[in-house]
Design a protein around this motif. Structure first.
Motif, PDB file in Angstrom:
ATOM      1  N   TYR A  96     -12.954  -3.677   4.027  1.00  0.00           N
ATOM      2  CA  TYR A  96     -12.420  -3.756   2.663  1.00  0.00           C
ATOM      3  C   TYR A  96     -13.334  -3.074   1.665  1.00  0.00           C
ATOM      4  O   TYR A  96     -12.884  -2.300   0.829  1.00  0.00           O
ATOM      5  CB  TYR A  96     -12.210  -5.224   2.295  1.00  0.00           C
ATOM      6  N   LYS A  97     -14.629  -3.354   1.749  1.00  0.00           N
ATOM      7  CA  LYS A  97     -15.563  -2.853   0.734  1.00  0.00           C
ATOM      8  C   LYS A  97     -15.716  -1.342   0.776  1.00  0.00           C
ATOM      9  O   LYS A  97     -15.893  -0.702  -0.255  1.00  0.00           O
ATOM     10  CB  LYS A  97     -16.921  -3.529   0.881  1.00  0.00           C
ATOM     11  N   SER A  98     -15.665  -0.746   1.938  1.00  0.00           N
ATOM     12  CA  SER A  98     -15.901   0.701   2.005  1.00  0.00           C
ATOM     13  C   SER A  98     -14.618   1.520   1.989  1.00  0.00           C
ATOM     14  O   SER A  98     -14.658   2.701   1.672  1.00  0.00           O
ATOM     15  CB  SER A  98     -16.707   1.042   3.263  1.00  0.00           C
ATOM     16  N   THR A  99     -13.482   0.919   2.308  1.00  0.00           N
ATOM     17  CA  THR A  99     -12.253   1.689   2.405  1.00  0.00           C
ATOM     18  C   THR A  99     -11.268   1.369   1.290  1.00  0.00           C
ATOM     19  O   THR A  99     -10.863   2.245   0.531  1.00  0.00           O
ATOM     20  CB  THR A  99     -11.557   1.423   3.765  1.00  0.00           C
ATOM     21  N   LEU A 100     -10.880   0.113   1.189  1.00  0.00           N
ATOM     22  CA  LEU A 100      -9.811  -0.251   0.277  1.00  0.00           C
ATOM     23  C   LEU A 100     -10.293  -0.467  -1.150  1.00  0.00           C
ATOM     24  O   LEU A 100      -9.628  -0.062  -2.101  1.00  0.00           O
ATOM     25  CB  LEU A 100      -9.106  -1.507   0.798  1.00  0.00           C
ATOM     26  N   LYS A 101     -11.450  -1.076  -1.323  1.00  0.00           N
ATOM     27  CA  LYS A 101     -11.937  -1.383  -2.671  1.00  0.00           C
ATOM     28  C   LYS A 101     -12.123  -0.128  -3.514  1.00  0.00           C
ATOM     29  O   LYS A 101     -11.680  -0.099  -4.663  1.00  0.00           O
ATOM     30  CB  LYS A 101     -13.229  -2.194  -2.593  1.00  0.00           C
ATOM     31  N   PRO A 102     -12.745   0.944  -3.011  1.00  0.00           N
ATOM     32  CA  PRO A 102     -12.860   2.151  -3.838  1.00  0.00           C
ATOM     33  C   PRO A 102     -11.495   2.719  -4.248  1.00  0.00           C
ATOM     34  O   PRO A 102     -11.322   3.172  -5.376  1.00  0.00           O
ATOM     35  CB  PRO A 102     -13.611   3.133  -2.948  1.00  0.00           C
ATOM     36  N   ALA A 103     -10.531   2.681  -3.344  1.00  0.00           N
ATOM     37  CA  ALA A 103      -9.197   3.196  -3.678  1.00  0.00           C
ATOM     38  C   ALA A 103      -8.545   2.331  -4.752  1.00  0.00           C
ATOM     39  O   ALA A 103      -7.925   2.852  -5.683  1.00  0.00           O
ATOM     40  CB  ALA A 103      -8.320   3.237  -2.432  1.00  0.00           C
ATOM     41  N   LEU A 159       0.829  -1.205   0.000  1.00  0.00           N
ATOM     42  CA  LEU A 159       0.000   0.000   0.000  1.00  0.00           C
ATOM     43  C   LEU A 159       0.866   1.259   0.000  1.00  0.00           C
ATOM     44  O   LEU A 159       0.539   2.243  -0.661  1.00  0.00           O
ATOM     45  CB  LEU A 159      -0.933   0.009   1.210  1.00  0.00           C
ATOM     46  N   ARG A 160       1.970   1.218   0.750  1.00  0.00           N
ATOM     47  CA  ARG A 160       2.865   2.377   0.755  1.00  0.00           C
ATOM     48  C   ARG A 160       3.524   2.556  -0.617  1.00  0.00           C
ATOM     49  O   ARG A 160       3.671   3.674  -1.094  1.00  0.00           O
ATOM     50  CB  ARG A 160       3.934   2.218   1.832  1.00  0.00           C
ATOM     51  N   MET A 161       3.918   1.440  -1.256  1.00  0.00           N
ATOM     52  CA  MET A 161       4.539   1.529  -2.585  1.00  0.00           C
ATOM     53  C   MET A 161       3.546   2.056  -3.613  1.00  0.00           C
ATOM     54  O   MET A 161       3.911   2.831  -4.494  1.00  0.00           O
ATOM     55  CB  MET A 161       5.071   0.168  -3.026  1.00  0.00           C
ATOM     56  N   LEU A 162       2.289   1.635  -3.519  1.00  0.00           N
ATOM     57  CA  LEU A 162       1.274   2.095  -4.457  1.00  0.00           C
ATOM     58  C   LEU A 162       0.772   3.499  -4.125  1.00  0.00           C
ATOM     59  O   LEU A 162       0.062   4.115  -4.909  1.00  0.00           O
ATOM     60  CB  LEU A 162       0.082   1.129  -4.460  1.00  0.00           C
ATOM     61  N   LYS A 163       1.112   3.965  -2.934  1.00  0.00           N
ATOM     62  CA  LYS A 163       0.686   5.280  -2.454  1.00  0.00           C
ATOM     63  C   LYS A 163      -0.829   5.401  -2.445  1.00  0.00           C
ATOM     64  O   LYS A 163      -1.405   6.405  -2.846  1.00  0.00           O
ATOM     65  CB  LYS A 163       1.322   6.387  -3.289  1.00  0.00           C
ATOM     66  N   LEU A 164      -1.470   4.337  -1.969  1.00  0.00           N
ATOM     67  CA  LEU A 164      -2.926   4.323  -1.836  1.00  0.00           C
ATOM     68  C   LEU A 164      -3.309   4.730  -0.422  1.00  0.00           C
ATOM     69  O   LEU A 164      -2.712   4.276   0.534  1.00  0.00           O
ATOM     70  CB  LEU A 164      -3.478   2.913  -2.068  1.00  0.00           C
TER      71      LEU A 164
END
Length: 137
Positions: free
Chosen positions: A79-86, A51-56
């Motif tokens: 996951y569905k509300s935080t990470l998936k949209p990013a 996540l740090r490498m992708l800067k998400l």
């Protein structure tokens, strides 16, 4: 009475054997859960690095909660509300970038074909001029 006492003792022994078996299974399960939790910790570290490498989502990190009863509670993230949209947004950006690069590639290929045609025409012109010069000499 003696038979009843023996039956009760037999029942007690059977219950103890069953309890010992259940205790052994619980220890095995506890050990297995401990190993799985350590695997999850290692995976969460890898995910955080990715996540740090992708800067998400600046500041988003997987932090395990050993007392959680659901995956979202254990990972402390939905996951569905935080990470998936990013991730979806990141994928859309990649697709748009890929399309612009493809369009640029097509344009460069067309320019390359045009330049090759011009070079070939100039070669033919030089060859014709060279043959004229040879005839004159």
């Amino acid at each position: 009475m003696k038979m009843e006492l023996q039956a009760v003792e037999r029942d007690i022994m059977e219950a103890e054997v069953a309890r010992n078996g259940l205790e052994e299974k619980s220890w095995d399960l506890d050990t297995m859960i401990g190993h799985k939790f350590k695997e999850l910790e290692a995976l969460s570290i890898e995910c955080n690095q990715a996540l740090r490498m992708l800067k998400l989502l600046q500041g988003l990190q997987y932090v395990l909660n050993a007392k959680g009863s659901s995956p979202a509670e254990v990972l402390r993230i939905d996951y569905k509300s935080t990470l998936k949209p990013a991730l979806d947004s990141f994928a859309d950006d990649i697709n748009q970038s890929s399309m612009s690069k493809l369009e640029e590639l097509i344009s460069l290929q067309q320019q390359s074909v045009e330049n090759a045609t011009k070079i070939e025409a100039k070669r033919n012109r030089v060859a014709a001029l060279q043959s004229n010069c040879d005839e004159v000499n």
